[in-house]
Scaffold this active site. Structure first.
Site, PDB file in Angstrom:
ATOM      1  N   THR A  98      -6.947   7.258 -15.670  1.00  9.03           N
ATOM      2  CA  THR A  98      -8.287   7.760 -15.973  1.00  9.03           C
ATOM      3  C   THR A  98      -8.343   7.963 -17.475  1.00  9.03           C
ATOM      4  O   THR A  98      -7.683   8.845 -18.021  1.00  9.03           O
ATOM      5  CB  THR A  98      -8.575   9.075 -15.233  1.00  9.03           C
ATOM      6  N   LYS A 173     -15.712   6.395 -12.822  1.00 13.73           N
ATOM      7  CA  LYS A 173     -14.807   7.520 -12.582  1.00 13.73           C
ATOM      8  C   LYS A 173     -15.356   8.793 -13.227  1.00 13.73           C
ATOM      9  O   LYS A 173     -15.210   9.899 -12.683  1.00 13.73           O
ATOM     10  CB  LYS A 173     -13.409   7.207 -13.126  1.00 13.73           C
ATOM     11  N   LYS A 241      -8.845  17.340 -19.048  1.00 16.97           N
ATOM     12  CA  LYS A 241      -8.714  16.081 -19.790  1.00 16.97           C
ATOM     13  C   LYS A 241      -9.817  15.118 -19.400  1.00 16.97           C
ATOM     14  O   LYS A 241     -10.476  14.510 -20.240  1.00 16.97           O
ATOM     15  CB  LYS A 241      -7.340  15.471 -19.530  1.00 16.97           C
TER      16      LYS A 241
END
Length: 290
Positions: A98, A173, A241
């Site tokens: 990711t 995502k 993050k």
């Protein structure tokens, strides 16, 4: 059977690489910065390990990467011992990290210059999804490369879709993480409210989970949240993050994400409570600490 390299054996990558070996039946070579993890994987699944990402990628038909962030990704792909410089023409790099849409486009350009294909393929489903081989995979890339990679990706996935050109998998995502952030905060507030009201949380959730309020988060996390246990999945540090990537992209494209920005701040408070490695459902702990 294909010759496959897998770079990064974290909580997601370790079982994903295992599915490529066992379920997919591929010849898998792994690399991990901590060699003990690679040795353990080989002992469990067979295959081989390599001393560097480049050596793992030599002769591979497909090279998978699943690391922490953009900087980690550059180090295993574009650095001197990175995979791209070692890949054979016609091979495909599939990135399960990711990361940002920007790095995805950067890697596609580097792969094309090498005569290789690239697919950004971040996943959703958490540790359990990786272990059970039922991840959702959101892909970005050209259609021909996607179709080439899809049968291999299927080894660890239950849903694989092409979202658009390189970078679109990462953007999808980001949408996924936006949804999760709001859902978990709503669930945390609901359970907190129910406790304050003196309700039996189990009885209430049994009913409302079958209606419009139902969600994966409610079904899979309400019991552990109610018990104050937060060791069941994706860590707060990693969620922050991801949300940093989301909010950075929103600043670029002009999207207005007030709830996501607020929940990101709430996760910062959870970190201050000592919850850096707690799972994302720990938003409830913040409410109960007040």
């Amino acid at each position: 059977m294909a010759k496959v390299a897998f770079i990064g054996l974290g909580i997601m990558g370790y079982p994903m690489a295992g599915h490529l070996k066992v379920k997919g039946g591929h010849d898998v070579t792994v690399y991990n910065r901590t060699t003990a993890k690679a040795d353990a994987w080989v002992k469990q699944y067979g295959g081989t390990s390599a001393e560097t990402p480049a050596k793992a990628a030599e002769g591979a038909d497909f090279v998978f990467t699943c690391v922490g962030n953009d900087d980690d990704l550059r180090s295993v792909t574009l650095a001197d011992q990175g995979v791209i410089g070692a890949m054979k023409p016609g091979a495909v790099l599939i990135d399960n990290t990711t990361a940002s849409a920007e790095i995805a486009r950067e890697l596609e350009a580097a792969a094309k210059a090498r005569g290789c294909g690239f697919v950004d393929a971040p996943v959703s489903g958490g540790q359990a999804g990786a272990e059970n081989g039922v991840l959702t995979v959101m892909c970005g890339g050209d259609e021909a490369t996607f179709e080439q990679a899809r049968p291999v990706i299927d080894a660890y996935a239950r849903m694989v879709g092409l979202m658009g050109p390189a970078g679109c998998g990462q953007l999808a995502k980001m949408m996924n993480q936006i949804c999760i952030a709001g859902l978990v905060q709503g669930l945390a507030e609901s359970i907190h409210f129910g406790k304050k009201a003196g309700l039996d949380i189990e009885k209430v959730v049994e009913v409302i989970s079958k209606g419009a309020a139902g969600s994966w988060q409610m079904e899979n996390r309400h019991k552990t949240m109610n018990a104050g246990k937060y060791d069941f999945g994706f860590a707060v540090d990693w969620m922050r993050k991801d949300l940093d990537i989301v909010l950075s992209e929103a600043r670029r494209n002009g999207a207005n994400l007030p709830v996501t920005a607020l929940v990101d701040q709430f996760y910062g408070e959870v970190q201050k409570l000592g919850g850096k490695r707690w799972d994302t459902s720990s938003l409830l702990a913040r409410l109960e600490a007040k």
